[in-house]
Design a protein around this motif. Structure first.
Motif, PDB file in Angstrom:
ATOM      1  N   PRO A  29       0.726  -1.131   0.005  1.00  0.00           N
ATOM      2  CA  PRO A  29       0.097  -0.160   0.028  1.00  0.00           C
ATOM      3  C   PRO A  29       0.759   1.347  -0.069  1.00  0.00           C
ATOM      4  N   LEU A  30       1.935   1.129   0.654  1.00  0.00           N
ATOM      5  CA  LEU A  30       2.803   2.317   0.778  1.00  0.00           C
ATOM      6  C   LEU A  30       3.440   2.728  -0.695  1.00  0.00           C
ATOM      7  N   VAL A  31       4.115   1.502  -1.329  1.00  0.00           N
ATOM      8  CA  VAL A  31       4.556   1.682  -2.712  1.00  0.00           C
ATOM      9  C   VAL A  31       3.355   2.380  -3.769  1.00  0.00           C
ATOM     10  N   ALA A  32       2.068   1.667  -3.579  1.00  0.00           N
ATOM     11  CA  ALA A  32       1.181   2.229  -4.556  1.00  0.00           C
ATOM     12  C   ALA A  32       0.673   3.574  -4.134  1.00  0.00           C
ATOM     13  N   GLY A  33       0.671   4.141  -3.037  1.00  0.00           N
ATOM     14  CA  GLY A  33       0.339   5.337  -2.525  1.00  0.00           C
ATOM     15  C   GLY A  33       1.460   6.532  -2.806  1.00  0.00           C
ATOM     16  N   PHE A  35       3.291   7.595  -5.329  1.00  0.00           N
ATOM     17  CA  PHE A  35       3.288   8.210  -6.586  1.00  0.00           C
ATOM     18  C   PHE A  35       2.207   9.637  -6.391  1.00  0.00           C
ATOM     19  N   VAL A  36       0.993   9.125  -5.687  1.00  0.00           N
ATOM     20  CA  VAL A  36      -0.102  10.210  -5.692  1.00  0.00           C
ATOM     21  C   VAL A  36       0.634  11.160  -4.538  1.00  0.00           C
ATOM     22  N   ALA A  37       1.298  10.674  -3.445  1.00  0.00           N
ATOM     23  CA  ALA A  37       1.486  11.667  -2.438  1.00  0.00           C
ATOM     24  C   ALA A  37       2.509  12.594  -3.019  1.00  0.00           C
ATOM     25  N   ALA A  38       3.587  11.983  -3.726  1.00  0.00           N
ATOM     26  CA  ALA A  38       4.747  12.705  -4.217  1.00  0.00           C
ATOM     27  C   ALA A  38       4.144  13.843  -5.449  1.00  0.00           C
ATOM     28  N   LEU A  71      15.230   4.446 -13.579  1.00  0.00           N
ATOM     29  CA  LEU A  71      16.303   3.539 -13.400  1.00  0.00           C
ATOM     30  C   LEU A  71      16.468   3.165 -12.010  1.00  0.00           C
ATOM     31  N   VAL A  72      15.824   3.975 -11.032  1.00  0.00           N
ATOM     32  CA  VAL A  72      16.130   3.741  -9.610  1.00  0.00           C
ATOM     33  C   VAL A  72      15.161   2.689  -9.217  1.00  0.00           C
ATOM     34  N   SER A  73      13.866   2.428  -9.762  1.00  0.00           N
ATOM     35  CA  SER A  73      12.767   1.717  -9.473  1.00  0.00           C
ATOM     36  C   SER A  73      13.209   0.229 -10.181  1.00  0.00           C
ATOM     37  N   GLY A  74      13.670   0.325 -11.479  1.00  0.00           N
ATOM     38  CA  GLY A  74      14.207  -0.910 -11.962  1.00  0.00           C
ATOM     39  C   GLY A  74      15.192  -1.534 -11.425  1.00  0.00           C
ATOM     40  N   ALA A  75      16.219  -1.031 -10.760  1.00  0.00           N
ATOM     41  CA  ALA A  75      17.513  -1.378 -10.114  1.00  0.00           C
ATOM     42  C   ALA A  75      17.200  -1.714  -8.672  1.00  0.00           C
ATOM     43  N   LEU A  82      12.278   0.458  -4.015  1.00  0.00           N
ATOM     44  CA  LEU A  82      11.275   0.917  -5.000  1.00  0.00           C
ATOM     45  C   LEU A  82      10.077   1.779  -4.579  1.00  0.00           C
ATOM     46  N   ALA A  83       9.949   1.882  -3.158  1.00  0.00           N
ATOM     47  CA  ALA A  83       8.969   3.096  -2.723  1.00  0.00           C
ATOM     48  C   ALA A  83       9.772   4.338  -2.981  1.00  0.00           C
ATOM     49  N   ALA A  84      11.103   4.567  -2.825  1.00  0.00           N
ATOM     50  CA  ALA A  84      11.643   5.695  -3.036  1.00  0.00           C
ATOM     51  C   ALA A  84      11.519   5.884  -4.484  1.00  0.00           C
ATOM     52  N   GLY A  85      11.822   5.099  -5.397  1.00  0.00           N
ATOM     53  CA  GLY A  85      11.517   5.204  -6.977  1.00  0.00           C
ATOM     54  C   GLY A  85      10.085   5.722  -7.436  1.00  0.00           C
ATOM     55  N   ARG A  86       9.181   5.185  -6.549  1.00  0.00           N
ATOM     56  CA  ARG A  86       7.736   5.518  -7.072  1.00  0.00           C
ATOM     57  C   ARG A  86       7.542   7.119  -6.586  1.00  0.00           C
TER      58      ARG A  86
END
Length: 433
Positions: A29-33, A35-38, A71-75, A82-86
């Protein structure tokens, strides 16, 4: 805008697989949210940057950041990376979206803006048709990392072209827009709102004490800081830009809550095949683009707030269809058609509000208006979806059958539709006589 839409829609099917592979399903849920938060923070930064120096600089910065974050998310080697990348992807997406709308306000005359906004909507047609299924196939046949790296490769060349063009002598010689002299929200405020949105997204994903505490903390931050990013009078729907900004959040919240819960209803309760859900998303994308194209070609003398009323009424009918779709006696296509009809309403509703927001903005302050619209759009998604999720989970906890819990969550959406109809006159260019 095409690349932004492709990246936003293509990664959605890959996120659950990525979370599983990184042993972070509990934090999905944190990963999914993120993007909208940022996007909240990106919209604020991009809007005020565009007012100070022109829309081209935040646009170029947003595109370069989009490549880096893919690139950050893919790696990613952990769920936190992944959460930071999103999060960075949402930051870039917010900057690009606000910069595009600001550029339209700074460049195009009033009578051409509806057509340009309709063109922006059509840029989402192909991504919505091919993005999710293609990304799902790539993740199944190869790996989800290829989706992120492939999108980065597609975005890299256009990003470099934009940077090169905007650094050329033709752009360098242009005079920057009038400097924005109004108080700019501090970075701390925008960060607090973004953090509150992320906590709220995570908190509404469960019904235990831990999730409730996160949700309470997130919405408390939003309640304290969000109003500082919006025009004065937004919460009381003051005439002009404040009411326009408020209605943007209401309509966005209704649509995206339907988009979240109708597929869940079809999968968990109605046993619909994936083809039905795919057709619903495809139909919604085409319906949004088609109705947006239509509103861009209506006579210029047609009052824009009348179209806001029409869009809100269509959304209300879509909500009614979704409620009917929870009944066992109705076919599964009833609920699926609610997404398509809601998209018809949004195709008329959203561009009309954007045109009105630019009309209400003084020269040199279109960036602030675009930023406020982006902020309430995201706040609307978080708040309406969060309240609907709370109603749904409370219904299940109280022992209601799943169809009744879905019906209660959908029924809640009639309230923002009604408010939009009642308040639309306050968005008019001039006060009604």
């Amino acid at each position: 805008m095409f690349l932004t839409g492709l990246a936003a829609l293509a990664v959605i099917p890959t996120l659950p697989t990525a979370a599983r592979d990184l042993d972070g399903v509990s934090l999905y849920p944190l990963v999914a949210g993120c993007f909208v938060a940022a996007s909240l923070l990106g919209g604020v930064l991009g809007g005020h940057w565009a007012d100070r120096a022109g829309a081209q600089r935040p646009l170029a910065a947003g595109m370069v950041l989009a490549v880096a974050t893919l690139l950050v998310s893919g790696a990613s080697t952990s769920i936190w990376q992944l959460a930071a990348g999103r999060f960075l992807d949402g930051l870039a997406g917010g900057m690009v979206a606000v910069s595009v709308n600001t550029a339209i306000g700074q460049t195009y005359p009033d009578h051409l803006r509806p057509r340009v906004l309709a063109l922006m909507s059509t840029c989402w047609i192909v991504p919505s048709l091919v993005g999710p299924p293609l990304a799902g196939l790539v993740a199944e046949w190869w790996t989800w990392r290829v989706v992120f790296f492939g999108l980065a490769a597609l975005t890299a060349l256009p990003a470099l072209v934009v940077v090169a063009v905007l650094r050329g002598p033709a752009w360098a010689a242009r005079k920057a827009p009038t400097e924005d002299r109004s108080p700019r929200p501090a970075l701390m405020i925008a960060t607090a709102v973004s953090l509150g949105a992320a906590l709220g997204q995570y908190g509404v994903s469960g019904w235990d004490i831990r999730h409730l505490l996160f949700a309470a903390g997130g919405f408390a931050l939003l309640g304290v800081f969000a109003s500082r990013l919006l025009p004065p009078g937004t919460w009381r729907a003051a005439r002009g830009l404040p009411a326009t900004v408020l209605l943007c959040g209401l309509g966005s919240g209704v649509f995206f809550t339907l988009e979240a819960y109708v597929p869940l209803l079809l999968v968990t309760d109605r046993g619909a095949p994936p083809l039905v859900i795919g057709l619903a998303f495809t139909g919604a994308a085409l319906a949004w683009a088609g109705s947006s194209w239509l509103q861009g070609r209506l006579p210029a003398h047609r009052p824009r707030h009348h179209l806001v009323v029409a869009g809100a009424l269509v959304q209300a009918v879509a909500v009614t269809l979704a409620i009917a779709g929870t009944l066992p006696a109705t076919p599964e296509y009833t609920a699926a058609s609610a997404m398509v009809l809601a998209a018809v309403g949004m195709g008329v509703y959203a561009p009309s509000l954007t045109v009105l927001s630019l009309t209400h903005s003084p020269p040199g302050q279109q960036g602030q208006a675009s930023s406020a619209m982006q902020t309430t759009q995201n706040l609307g998604q978080i708040t309406v979806l969060g309240v609907a999720s709370a109603v749904f989970n409370a219904g299940l906890a109280a022992g209601l059958p799943a169809p009744a819990a879905y019906g209660a969550a959908f029924g809640l959406l009639l309230a923002p539709c009604t408010l939009a109809v009642l308040l639309a006159a306050r968005t008019a260019r001039t006060a009604p006589r």
